[in-house]
Each structure stands twice: as structure tokens, then as C-alpha cells.
Design a protein around this motif. Structure first.
Motif, PDB file in Angstrom:
ATOM      1  N   GLU A   1       1.834   4.033  -4.115  1.00 33.52           N
ATOM      2  CA  GLU A   1       0.617   4.598  -4.621  1.00 33.52           C
ATOM      3  C   GLU A   1       0.699   4.696  -6.272  1.00 33.52           C
ATOM      4  O   GLU A   1       1.860   5.048  -6.639  1.00 33.52           O
ATOM      5  CB  GLU A   1       0.161   5.802  -4.108  1.00 33.52           C
ATOM      6  CG  GLU A   1      -0.123   5.958  -2.678  1.00 33.52           C
ATOM      7  CD  GLU A   1      -0.393   7.232  -2.241  1.00 33.52           C
ATOM      8  OE1 GLU A   1      -0.888   8.113  -2.767  1.00 33.52           O
ATOM      9  OE2 GLU A   1       0.115   7.424  -0.883  1.00 33.52           O
ATOM     10  N   GLU A   2      -0.008   4.348  -7.108  1.00 32.26           N
ATOM     11  CA  GLU A   2       0.174   4.437  -8.422  1.00 32.26           C
ATOM     12  C   GLU A   2      -0.974   5.203  -9.296  1.00 32.26           C
ATOM     13  O   GLU A   2      -2.208   4.600  -9.100  1.00 32.26           O
ATOM     14  CB  GLU A   2       0.605   3.081  -9.027  1.00 32.26           C
ATOM     15  CG  GLU A   2       0.892   3.044 -10.463  1.00 32.26           C
ATOM     16  CD  GLU A   2       1.685   1.863 -10.877  1.00 32.26           C
ATOM     17  OE1 GLU A   2       1.435   1.644 -12.296  1.00 32.26           O
ATOM     18  OE2 GLU A   2       2.229   0.938 -10.058  1.00 32.26           O
ATOM     19  N   TYR A   3      -0.943   5.989 -10.221  1.00 30.42           N
ATOM     20  CA  TYR A   3      -1.740   6.571 -10.857  1.00 30.42           C
ATOM     21  C   TYR A   3      -1.684   6.826 -12.310  1.00 30.42           C
ATOM     22  O   TYR A   3      -0.302   7.011 -12.707  1.00 30.42           O
ATOM     23  CB  TYR A   3      -2.155   7.969 -10.250  1.00 30.42           C
ATOM     24  CG  TYR A   3      -2.357   7.909  -8.852  1.00 30.42           C
ATOM     25  CD1 TYR A   3      -3.610   7.910  -8.163  1.00 30.42           C
ATOM     26  CD2 TYR A   3      -1.173   8.137  -8.035  1.00 30.42           C
ATOM     27  CE1 TYR A   3      -3.669   7.942  -6.847  1.00 30.42           C
ATOM     28  CE2 TYR A   3      -1.151   8.134  -6.523  1.00 30.42           C
ATOM     29  CZ  TYR A   3      -2.562   8.071  -5.835  1.00 30.42           C
ATOM     30  OH  TYR A   3      -2.996   7.937  -4.617  1.00 30.42           O
TER      31      TYR A   3
ATOM     32  N   THR B   1       0.706  -1.152   0.015  1.00 22.75           N
ATOM     33  CA  THR B   1       0.064  -0.087  -0.042  1.00 22.75           C
ATOM     34  C   THR B   1       0.844   1.319   0.195  1.00 22.75           C
ATOM     35  O   THR B   1       0.552   2.161  -0.270  1.00 22.75           O
ATOM     36  CB  THR B   1      -1.077   0.145   1.290  1.00 22.75           C
ATOM     37  OG1 THR B   1      -0.088  -0.015   2.564  1.00 22.75           O
ATOM     38  CG2 THR B   1      -1.819  -1.191   1.136  1.00 22.75           C
TER      39      THR B   1
END
Length: 290
Positions: free
Chosen positions: A245-247, A242
Motif C-alpha cells: 500500500e502506498e500513500y 496489492t
């Protein structure tokens, strides 16, 4: 076929000149080769612009060399093959480009061309092929570039250890086409390809086609936690964590909330200050080795 072969003499070890001599000899059996050895990236654009009727460009060096050469080939009809003889060869690894001379000969004639994305830094007039770094990993890159080149890929490990004795985060504001992030980050990476840091796979989802790059963020962590996360990175066990974070990102603006932003692109330092970038779709032709 006329091949433009550019070698960065500052990339890799002094023994790489022998390798390049052997490569040129093999190429000249069936092709016309125009060879240039450079010590400064600034001379590359002049070389490419003054070369005529080039069918293919071979870039001999690491990611910085390949990026500098690719910047002169963006939005042209000249395809690129990266010969991985530097300490960081993330672009070549992503495309399965080999330094084996026999493999090169098989890949380039005849060759298939693939149009791929770059990341255009609109406020600096440059394109990045692999990774834009803004956090702790950018500091690692800066230190690694100052270490002796004979260390090879081990310089990234040594640079990581050295970096841990200083500040391990940056305070950033990151604005994308769909999100805004503010805070202290240990890792902040815009990935056009999957690899960074001499072969670490940062994202399973990074693609060099389509309309999006991948933004990977890790908020401020303790030194011990950073070491643990980097071990997971090396082992490729970090994808479900967690902390990572990936966007999806098409456009991005990054500023430092404390001093000037010190960013790295393809392992090389960028001008200090704000970064404004976007995905530049199908802007570079490469030899398809798949």
C-alpha cells in the motif's frame, strides 16, 4: 573553490583510505581542500561549524555518514556531494553521484545546485534524507549495522535471513495528515527517495521535490510470504502488488502499540519511542548530477 571533504573511517573497507587520498590529490590540482577523517558522527557538526568560506562539501561514506553530514548543512548555503564508499549508498544512487574521480571532477566544477526535501523529525531535532523505517526492515537495518563491514552490501541479505528467525512485524499506530492506520505491519517505510536497503527500489513515485513523501505499508505476512515479497522487491516486480500500500504523506506520527518504537533513519538507529516527522521542503542543497 574551497572544498570541505569529510570521510567516515568506519564506513566501507580499510582500502577506501587509498581511494580518498587519490581523490584529494586530484582535487588539489584546481581547488583548496580541507580534509577531515572522523570516527564518530558527533564530531561532524563541530567540523562544519568551524570551517570557513566553504563552497562545497564532499561526504565520503554510506547513507549514515551522508545523513550526519547533511544534518549540519540543512538550511545553509553549502551544497552537498555524496561520494558513495559505504555499504549503503541509496542517497548517492538516487542522485547519480559517482565515486569515479573523473566523474566527480566533472560534476563539481562548475556545478549546478538543486534544493531538495529532507524529512524533519521534529521531536528529535534531526533530518532524514532517504528513508524512515518502522517495521521488519528497521530490524534488518539494526542487524546489518552490527555485522562486519567487510561484508559490504551482502550484509543486508544476511541480515534479512537472520531477521526471519525472529518476529517479522510490529504493531503500530500511524497518523498522517490524511489517514490513520492501526495494526500489525511487516513493512512500514516513509520514503523521501526511491531506494533503501543498499539499492532496493521501494517506490517508483518517491520524489525529493514537492510537498509529499511516500508511505509504503505491508500488513503482517507469513515468513514465507515476506521472503517472496522481498524477492519481488529485488526484481522490481512489486509495484503492482496489492500487499504494497502506498500513500502521499506530508506529516506523520508513529507510535508502537507494544513496547518502544525502534525506528531507523538513513540506515541508522533513531532514539527509541514515538516519531513525529514532516516534509522539510527545499531544506538541503545538493550538486545536480543529471
Amino acid at each position: 573553490m574551497k572544498i570541505l571533504l569529510i570521510q567516515n573511517l568506519g564506513s566501507g573497507t580499510r582500502f577506501k583510505k587509498r581511494y580518498v587520498d587519490s581523490l584529494i590529490k586530484a582535487l588539489q590540482v584546481d581547488h583548496q581542500v580541507e580534509y577531515h577523517a572522523v570516527k564518530q558522527f558527533s564530531s561532524i557538526s563541530t567540523i562544519v561549524e568551524s570551517s570557513e568560506n566553504i563552497d562545497l562539501c564532499l561526504a565520503c561514506g554510506g547513507d549514515g555518514t551522508v545523513s550526519a553530514i547533511a544534518n549540519t548543512l540543512v538550511n545553509t548555503k553549502i551544497p552537498l556531494y555524496a561520494v558513495p564508499i559505504g555499504s549503503g549508498n541509496d542517497f548517492a544512487q538516487f542522485f547519480h553521484m559517482s565515486k569515479n574521480i573523473k566523474s566527480i571532477m566533472q560534476a563539481i566544477y562548475p556545478f549546478n545546485v538543486l534544493g531538495v526535501n529532507t524529512i524533519k523529525i521534529t521531536n528529535h531535532g534531526a533530518n532524514v534524507l532517504t528513508i524512515l523505517c518502522f517495521g521488519f526492515e528497521a530490524k534488518i537495518n539494526r542487524i546489518a549495522n552490527q555485522l562486519p563491514r567487510f561484508i559490504g552490501k551482502a550484509k543486508y541479505t544476511l541480515a534479512t535471513i537472520i531477521s526471519l528467525f525472529g518476529k517479522t512485524y510490529v504493531d503500530l499506530t500511524i497518523i498522517t495528515d490524511s489517514n490513520k492506520f492501526e495494526g500489525k505491519y511487516s513493512l512500514a517505510i516513509l520514503a523521501n527517495t526511491a531506494f533503501f536497503g543498499g539499492g532496493l527500489k521501494i517506490s517508483e513515485n518517491a520524489k525529493i521535490k514537492g510537498s509529499k513523501a511516500r508511505l509504503i505499508l505491508v500488513r503482517k505476512q507469513s515468513r514465507l510470504k515476506i521472503v517472496y515479497l522481498f524477492i519481488l522487491l529485488i526484481l522490481k516486480k512489486h509495484y503492482e502488488r496489492t500487499e504494497f500500500e502506498e500513500y502521499e504523506v506530508q506529516n506523520i506520527e508513529v507510535t508502537s502499540n507494544s513496547g518502544l518504537l525502534k525506528a531507523q533513519g538513513d540506515g541508522e538507529s533513531l532514539p527509541n519511542g514515538r516519531i513525529v516527522a514532516e516534509v522539510d521542503r527545499d531544506s538541503l542543497l545538493v550538486v545536480d548530477c543529471n
